[in-house]
Design a protein around this motif. Structure first.
Motif, PDB file in Angstrom:
ATOM      1  N   ALA A 135       0.793  -1.229   0.000  1.00  0.00           N
ATOM      2  CA  ALA A 135       0.000   0.000   0.000  1.00  0.00           C
ATOM      3  C   ALA A 135       0.827   1.281   0.000  1.00  0.00           C
ATOM      4  O   ALA A 135       0.397   2.280  -0.564  1.00  0.00           O
ATOM      5  N   LYS A 136       1.994   1.297   0.637  1.00  0.00           N
ATOM      6  CA  LYS A 136       2.740   2.548   0.810  1.00  0.00           C
ATOM      7  C   LYS A 136       4.243   2.281   0.726  1.00  0.00           C
ATOM      8  O   LYS A 136       4.702   1.186   1.043  1.00  0.00           O
ATOM      9  N   ALA A 137       4.975   3.328   0.330  1.00  0.00           N
ATOM     10  CA  ALA A 137       6.434   3.231   0.262  1.00  0.00           C
ATOM     11  C   ALA A 137       7.064   4.541   0.718  1.00  0.00           C
ATOM     12  O   ALA A 137       6.507   5.625   0.493  1.00  0.00           O
ATOM     13  N   PHE A 138       8.238   4.422   1.351  1.00  0.00           N
ATOM     14  CA  PHE A 138       8.958   5.592   1.849  1.00  0.00           C
ATOM     15  C   PHE A 138      10.460   5.394   1.650  1.00  0.00           C
ATOM     16  O   PHE A 138      10.957   4.259   1.703  1.00  0.00           O
ATOM     17  N   VAL A 198      -4.652   4.098   8.165  1.00  0.00           N
ATOM     18  CA  VAL A 198      -4.435   2.666   7.931  1.00  0.00           C
ATOM     19  C   VAL A 198      -5.760   1.920   8.073  1.00  0.00           C
ATOM     20  O   VAL A 198      -6.718   2.432   8.657  1.00  0.00           O
ATOM     21  N   GLU A 199      -5.800   0.709   7.525  1.00  0.00           N
ATOM     22  CA  GLU A 199      -6.970  -0.156   7.652  1.00  0.00           C
ATOM     23  C   GLU A 199      -6.714  -1.203   8.729  1.00  0.00           C
ATOM     24  O   GLU A 199      -5.589  -1.677   8.884  1.00  0.00           O
ATOM     25  N   THR A 200      -7.757  -1.561   9.437  1.00  0.00           N
ATOM     26  CA  THR A 200      -7.654  -2.658  10.398  1.00  0.00           C
ATOM     27  C   THR A 200      -7.950  -3.963   9.674  1.00  0.00           C
ATOM     28  O   THR A 200      -8.988  -4.104   9.038  1.00  0.00           O
ATOM     29  N   ILE A 201      -7.021  -4.883   9.733  1.00  0.00           N
ATOM     30  CA  ILE A 201      -7.204  -6.190   9.103  1.00  0.00           C
ATOM     31  C   ILE A 201      -7.507  -7.203  10.205  1.00  0.00           C
ATOM     32  O   ILE A 201      -6.667  -7.461  11.080  1.00  0.00           O
ATOM     33  N   VAL A 202      -8.699  -7.735  10.176  1.00  0.00           N
ATOM     34  CA  VAL A 202      -9.114  -8.707  11.194  1.00  0.00           C
ATOM     35  C   VAL A 202      -8.765 -10.107  10.700  1.00  0.00           C
ATOM     36  O   VAL A 202      -9.244 -10.531   9.642  1.00  0.00           O
ATOM     37  N   PRO A 203      -7.911 -10.835  11.416  1.00  0.00           N
ATOM     38  CA  PRO A 203      -7.548 -12.175  10.962  1.00  0.00           C
ATOM     39  C   PRO A 203      -8.728 -13.129  11.015  1.00  0.00           C
ATOM     40  O   PRO A 203      -9.564 -13.052  11.930  1.00  0.00           O
ATOM     41  N   ASN A 204      -8.800 -14.000  10.037  1.00  0.00           N
ATOM     42  CA  ASN A 204      -9.855 -15.011  10.015  1.00  0.00           C
ATOM     43  C   ASN A 204      -9.394 -16.234  10.799  1.00  0.00           C
ATOM     44  O   ASN A 204      -8.535 -16.997  10.344  1.00  0.00           O
ATOM     45  N   GLY A 260       2.065  -2.403   4.318  1.00  0.00           N
ATOM     46  CA  GLY A 260       0.759  -2.910   3.929  1.00  0.00           C
ATOM     47  C   GLY A 260      -0.352  -1.940   4.279  1.00  0.00           C
ATOM     48  O   GLY A 260      -0.127  -0.873   4.866  1.00  0.00           O
ATOM     49  N   LYS A 261      -1.583  -2.334   3.950  1.00  0.00           N
ATOM     50  CA  LYS A 261      -2.748  -1.489   4.213  1.00  0.00           C
ATOM     51  C   LYS A 261      -2.951  -1.252   5.707  1.00  0.00           C
ATOM     52  O   LYS A 261      -3.539  -0.254   6.121  1.00  0.00           O
ATOM     53  N   ASP A 262      -2.448  -2.192   6.520  1.00  0.00           N
ATOM     54  CA  ASP A 262      -2.590  -2.052   7.970  1.00  0.00           C
ATOM     55  C   ASP A 262      -1.467  -1.228   8.595  1.00  0.00           C
ATOM     56  O   ASP A 262      -1.423  -1.043   9.812  1.00  0.00           O
TER      57      ASP A 262
END
Length: 344
Positions: A110-113, A169-175, A131-133
């Motif tokens: 999602a992002k780079a620096f 950022v997005e919260t990624i909930v693990p399955n 990543g998105k998170d």
């Protein structure tokens, strides 16, 4: 919390704990690593565009660098040159150099620096991907042998118009759902495991039967195919591989990347609860405390059985995998089989 407040809290934390790494500082402050990093935009940190593919294809121009991929429990650092890219598939990109060997899953990027920071050894320069998170996926650090002028060229070329320090950022909930064993065609799964022709087909097998990795190990055809061992056997294995100069493969990854080392290892040592490989071009840092289960896993292939040591955390996520060095068309190394026999 806005970026100015976060920056102030981080500065206060650094004053208390000057050696605290940014990943651990983010955890302490209850934010993601990328949110903390972004507070320094304009002060050694430059936001880059999301042209990840184009940027990665130019990394070879930096020469010898250090590639770092990690998860919560394990850090994999490998020095080398980014060579032989294959980005034809939209789902997985690869580098297959002798030293830098990567499997990239771009949908999670999602992002780079670009990051320049002072430390005890001087100025550290790196390109970091998240990543998105907001968690780090991959970092590329310059070494004394790198082309530092080309680093400046790439930073200028890929610098983003938006250099705001605010970061979302997005919260990624693990399955964590696992299908009950009695709803799985165990006999069918076991039969297909025993008839495998390629280790890469095992993942497809898990998807076909709706089985998690650790569940699959529990439901293996027999103990020959999956046997749980004590986690300290990892230490024994690495020490034996170093003593016998048995070349091994070490896979460490996260959602967006798998990084692989292939070759001999030499120096192993403990540091607190971490067991480490500390070689000139390869470092591995494995936190032994959170390891929940360790398995010897065998899969049939057209070249004979392939044996791995697979290490998992409490969530059932794979931390690290070890194999003997292997190539298609060649049987498993006898020296690797002897190491496995010693810890079985």
């Amino acid at each position: 919390m806005n970026s100015n407040e976060l920056k102030q809290k981080w500065e206060a934390l650094k004053a208390e704990q000057p050696h605290l790494r940014i990943r651990n500082a983010a955890q302490t402050l209850g934010v993601s690593e990328v949110q903390l990093l972004a507070t320094n935009i304009g002060n050694g940190v430059t936001r880059l565009t999301n042209n990840f593919k184009e940027l990665l294809l130019e990394i070879e121009s930096l020469g010898k660098v250090m590639a770092l991929t990690r998860n919560e429990e394990c850090v994999h650092e490998r020095k080398g040159v980014y060579q032989n890219p294959d980005f034809k598939s939209p789902h997985a990109h690869i580098f297959v150099g002798e030293d830098i060997d990567l499997r990239i899953f771009p949908s999670h990027w999602a992002k780079a620096f670009a990051v320049e920071e002072e430390n005890a050894r001087g100025t550290s320069k790196s390109i970091q991907f998240f990543g998105k998170d907001g968690e780090a996926i991959h970092k590329i650090y310059l070494t004394p042998d790198s082309n530092h002028e080309q680093f400046e060229v790439l930073v200028k070329k890929y610098s983003a118009e938006n250099q705001s320090s605010d970061e979302s950022v997005e919260t990624i909930v693990p399955n964590l759902d696992e299908k009950p064993d009695n709803e799985i065609d165990v006999a069918g799964f076991q039969k297909e495991w025993q008839e495998l022709k390629d280790t890469h087909d095992f993942y497809l097998l898990l998807r076909k039967y709706g089985i998690t990795r650790t569940q699959a190990l529990r439901l293996a055809p027999s103990e020959h195919f999956a046997k749980q061992i004590d986690k300290n056997c990892i230490v024994t294995m690495l020490e034996e591989a170093a003593a016998t100069q048995t070349p091994i493969m070490v896979f460490v990854g996260n959602r967006g990347m798998i990084q692989i080392h292939t070759g001999e290892i030499h120096k192993t040592l403990w540091h607190h609860n971490w067991f480490n490989v500390m070689d000139p071009d390869f470092n591995l840092h494995l936190d032994m405390t959170p390891i929940a289960s360790t398995w010897i896993v065998r899969k049939p292939t057209e070249d004979g059985e392939v044996t791995a040591i697979e290490v998992y955390n409490e969530m059932g996520d794979i931390i690290v995998q070890f194999f003997g060095k292997r190539k298609p068309g060649l049987p498993e190394l006898e020296s690797w089989k002897q190491i496995i026999a010693k810890i079985s």
